[in-house]
Write an enzyme that holds these catalytic residues in place. Sequence first.
Site, PDB file in Angstrom:
ATOM      1  N   HIS A 427     -48.687   7.527 -30.908  1.00  0.00           N
ATOM      2  CA  HIS A 427     -48.099   8.665 -30.195  1.00  0.00           C
ATOM      3  C   HIS A 427     -46.587   8.678 -30.311  1.00  0.00           C
ATOM      4  CE1 HIS A 427     -46.188  10.324 -26.535  1.00  0.00           C
ATOM      5  NE2 HIS A 427     -46.956  11.346 -26.831  1.00  0.00           N
ATOM      6  N   ARG A 517     -34.904  -4.943 -58.684  1.00  0.00           N
ATOM      7  CA  ARG A 517     -34.633  -6.367 -58.478  1.00  0.00           C
ATOM      8  C   ARG A 517     -35.775  -6.997 -57.692  1.00  0.00           C
ATOM      9  NH1 ARG A 517     -29.193  -4.206 -56.782  1.00  0.00           N
ATOM     10  NH2 ARG A 517     -27.718  -4.661 -58.466  1.00  0.00           N
ATOM     11  N   GLU A 687     -25.550  -8.729 -70.826  1.00  0.00           N
ATOM     12  CA  GLU A 687     -24.561  -9.094 -69.805  1.00  0.00           C
ATOM     13  C   GLU A 687     -23.746 -10.333 -70.205  1.00  0.00           C
ATOM     14  OE1 GLU A 687     -26.859  -9.791 -66.247  1.00  0.00           O
ATOM     15  OE2 GLU A 687     -28.464 -10.776 -67.368  1.00  0.00           O
ATOM     16  N   ASN A 710     -21.414  -5.730 -64.473  1.00  0.00           N
ATOM     17  CA  ASN A 710     -20.738  -6.715 -63.614  1.00  0.00           C
ATOM     18  C   ASN A 710     -20.614  -8.073 -64.299  1.00  0.00           C
ATOM     19  OD1 ASN A 710     -20.331  -4.898 -61.545  1.00  0.00           O
ATOM     20  ND2 ASN A 710     -22.162  -5.497 -60.412  1.00  0.00           N
ATOM     21  N   ASP A 711     -21.759  -8.618 -64.743  1.00  0.00           N
ATOM     22  CA  ASP A 711     -21.722  -9.920 -65.404  1.00  0.00           C
ATOM     23  C   ASP A 711     -20.987  -9.852 -66.738  1.00  0.00           C
ATOM     24  OD1 ASP A 711     -22.798 -11.588 -63.559  1.00  0.00           O
ATOM     25  OD2 ASP A 711     -24.822 -11.618 -64.381  1.00  0.00           O
ATOM     26  N   CYS A 758     -26.360  -0.358 -65.912  1.00  0.00           N
ATOM     27  CA  CYS A 758     -26.493  -0.463 -64.464  1.00  0.00           C
ATOM     28  C   CYS A 758     -25.151  -0.913 -63.889  1.00  0.00           C
ATOM     29  CB  CYS A 758     -27.563  -1.493 -64.083  1.00  0.00           C
ATOM     30  SG  CYS A 758     -29.196  -1.155 -64.753  1.00  0.00           S
TER      31      CYS A 758
END
Length: 804
Positions: A427, A517, A687, A710-711, A758
């Site tokens: 409810h 991930r 990467e 990033n890496d 990415c």
Amino acid sequence: MKPILFFNQISIADIGKVGGKNASLGEMYSQLSTKGVNIPNGFALTADAYRLFCNQNNLTQQLNDLIQTVDTNQYTNLVAVGNQTRQLILESVFPDQLQTALVQAYHQLSEQCGTQQLTVAVRSSATAEDLPTASFAGRMESYLNICGEQQLLEAVKLCYASLFTDRAIKYRYDMGFVDVDIAISVGVQQMVRSDKASSGVAFTIDPDSGFQNAIVINGIWGLGENIVQGRVTPDEWIVFKPTLNNDKYNPILKTRCGEKEFTMIYATEQTATTDKVSAEKTTLNLDTSPQKKKELSLTNLEVIQLAKWCQIIAHHYAKSMDIEWAKDGLNNQLYIVQARPETIYGKKRKQIKELFKLTEHGQLLTKGIALGEKIASGKARILHNPQEGDQLKQGEILVTDITNPDWDTILKKAAAIITNKGGRTSHAAIVARELGTVAVVGCHNATEVIKDGQEITVSCAEGKEGHIYNGKLSWTTTEQDFSQIPMPQTLPLLILADPDRAFELSNYPNKGVGLLRLEFAISNSICIHPLALCEPDKITDPETQKQIAELTKDYADGKQYFVDKLAEAVAIVAAAFYPNEVIVRLSDFKSNEYANLLGGKYFEPHEENPMIGLRGASRYYSNFYRKGFALECQAMKKVREEMGMTNVKLMIPFCRTLDEGQQVLNELATNGLVQHQNGLEVYVMVEIPSNVLLADEFAKMFDGFSIGSNDLTQLTLGLDRDSALISYLFSEENPAVKALIREAIRAAKRNHIKVGLCGQAPSDIPAFAQFLVEEGIDSISFNPDALIRGIENILEAEKTHNKP
């Protein structure tokens, strides 16, 4: 005038005569029984029968006059007016014509079912009930285990009176129905003996996100009133429609065992000699035994059968449906006992979406099932019953054990709703969706850990799990209009971590998932180091052993626990974006992160620099971790082959050398994941500079590149991206980094494989998006909060790039 119509005489066109509930039952009984859907037989007292009752007792004008006296500002006299209207009805008598017809129909139904006095369910069905813009359901009464003429007459009169419950009167004012001629029909239906088995509800879409490809089924032990009233936390199954009718695949995406705190059963076996027993006292609510709490209320085969029926019903009505089901414990048959249009996403869906995001976190007090995706904060007010409703001030947060329709007038004042009990179809959940109110249900201990008057923050913006934090926290709110966003040629993909957000995020403009991930699912759903499940004898700490035992209590083999939970997480995401690609990056924990999992300290080495240590590809084929990687492979194999999610692609992270790449492909094949078999594609993360320097060779080995900016930036520039001291040097726009990205894209093009990126830069830096588009990248993956900005940058870049 026909006061009685049997179900085989009723169709959906008869809503004006018998209300939405009975019209739906008649339609299904007449049209869907031949398609294998079990509907218990019954009949309906028509709306004309109710009007005859009112006219013979001179009730119509008296009832209307009373309703008009309601204080519509504060509703201070609502209880008194409700009591007066109901008393008028209960003191009235049945016209002889109506009583005779009702008794004759009851005996005819009993005879058809092979008994002298059939046990029936008696349910209210208003003529305005179950319309797409209204939900009278739950605001009037139903009576179960009714047996014999006297109990039936009493139950029908109680149903008539329930047209004027406090909550039903209030609902008339809320919906503008005060001056509408609302009558009531009463359905009398063969009682399914779910007191000896189970019952529940089902939605033919996900009720929280509106995701169309899921059927959500909830189940409990005993009669269904507990789930409708939100008294219990039910079992839940999520079923995937596209594979439902393919016997080759298991369409059940997710299974969750609920607490099922109570089991409602018949109070007694009713007989002809018990006519004096009140129709209101024919059931008992018992505590569910510990053993039954651990058992699921349906088998997988029964879940699939129900889901198929739900699909048939939704197809018949060409609408999303809210369905009630019951299982008879005497004959072990499933039945559909109600079906109505779903009232939230059945309306036109908004194209403008509010996005909420916490900007700080406080002490977590408790958690439960999140309803919606919003955040609220305020003063907690603990209430034990609706009679304490005046203590809740406007804008305060209601904290209680459970709610039922008697709480409806109170819930509108709450900035948020928190309950100990209940599931997504309880409810509190239904009302929260209707009101657009933040709600977290099924917390178990909210009334214990939250103090009355305490300032708290309620967050439903962190996935399917709702969090309640101490204090008033800060958050941001942004509006995103999806309706006007065209799709660029460069595919916009999503970066996902939390599977519980998948259905919600699938509504965003996208072409799939470029990076899923696994670490989030392993940390939050599984919680246990895979090697601790492969080699449990190495765990010597009693507390760790106890925690692992509790998590895996439903499994004879802990390894299967890991496989099932990981497969479930990936399958939810794959289903949400089906048939678009979902690229799953296999686990990329560093050794220090693995060590934080339960039992991890017994297996993980200490490394001075885990960022460039034993991670990614190096782990998968190592003697140290091979057993753990095998569990990941089994989960991926289950998703693709048992569940039919062939849109799942695999991606290898941190693959330093060509030899590593080949060893990982061999390891995958050893575990039944053979590249290109059953359409399996395997990508590699680009990467590390070595990936670019040997890009042509890597391209011959793998089916696609995903550039991890990033890496790659960190390792190209030789810096620690987590160090604040040199953070000013970290930039994807550095010429060296861009040169490597450019070469990776061109190598992919030379070798005719897909290539994507990415990272945050394409959404933050329009010039970087321009660079990627000009180089001809196939896709760019964004975090959800950056997706719209990223798409806008891509569109602008494509517009510039395509200029003559």
